[in-house]
Scaffold this motif. Sequence first.
Motif, mmCIF file in Angstrom:
data_model
loop_
_atom_site.group_PDB
_atom_site.id
_atom_site.type_symbol
_atom_site.label_atom_id
_atom_site.label_comp_id
_atom_site.label_asym_id
_atom_site.label_seq_id
_atom_site.Cartn_x
_atom_site.Cartn_y
_atom_site.Cartn_z
ATOM 1 N N GLY A 1 0.830 -1.199 0.000
ATOM 2 C CA GLY A 1 0.000 0.000 0.000
ATOM 3 C C GLY A 1 0.858 1.240 0.000
ATOM 4 N N GLY A 2 0.227 2.379 0.081
ATOM 5 C CA GLY A 2 0.913 3.664 0.028
ATOM 6 C C GLY A 2 1.169 4.242 1.407
ATOM 7 N N ILE A 3 1.227 5.569 1.467
ATOM 8 C CA ILE A 3 1.596 6.226 2.723
ATOM 9 C C ILE A 3 0.552 6.005 3.817
ATOM 10 C CG2 ILE A 3 3.134 7.922 1.674
ATOM 11 C CD1 ILE A 3 0.882 9.983 1.856
ATOM 12 N N GLY A 4 -0.719 5.924 3.461
ATOM 13 C CA GLY A 4 -1.743 5.660 4.473
ATOM 14 C C GLY A 4 -1.593 4.275 5.074
ATOM 15 N N THR A 5 -1.316 3.294 4.231
ATOM 16 C CA THR A 5 -1.103 1.921 4.697
ATOM 17 C C THR A 5 0.109 1.861 5.617
ATOM 18 O OG1 THR A 5 -2.049 1.050 2.650
ATOM 19 C CG2 THR A 5 -0.666 -0.457 3.934
#
Length: 184
Positions: A110-114
């Motif tokens: 995932g990205g930065i939120g993940t």
Amino acid sequence: MAPVPGRRVCVYCASSTHDPGLLQIATEVGNGIAHRGWSLVSGGGNVSMMGAVAEAARDGGARTVGVIPEGLRVREVADTAADDLVVVTTMRERKREMEERSDAFLTLPGGIGTMEEMFEVWTSASLGFHHKPVVLYDPIGFYRPLMDWVGGLVESGLVKPQAFDSLVVCDDLEAALDACGGRR
């Protein structure tokens, strides 16, 4: 060790990719959760990996709980098929609800939120604020550079070895699910 009945596994993953390989990983995780008779807690979206893991879990008979902030409900396209869709006001409330409703945490690509979600529950576990498993499932080496970097922080003394070791990293799905709460 047998699977823990009724286990509630929170899955952190991407909500924006359409990469078929990543969607397949999410589908396999949802299938694995259902196969063990567990429930899924997710970010409440029905798109990308988040949607794939929820759909696969439901298709396998798992109960699904989605937690989504009102501001993202329309943008992420809320998982209205969830057995329980919890709409909150803020991202902080979302994370708290997901944490309180879960017995284990499993991070996928995932990205930065993940990553932010994973780092928060990992930090809390390393400090003893909770004793729930925190697992990183990385079958394709997606997080290898990140884990190498954090490993360097251990070597420099900025991260304690026991904190680093409180995150279980697996490249095999069955091992990742076992780390979340027992064998099938």
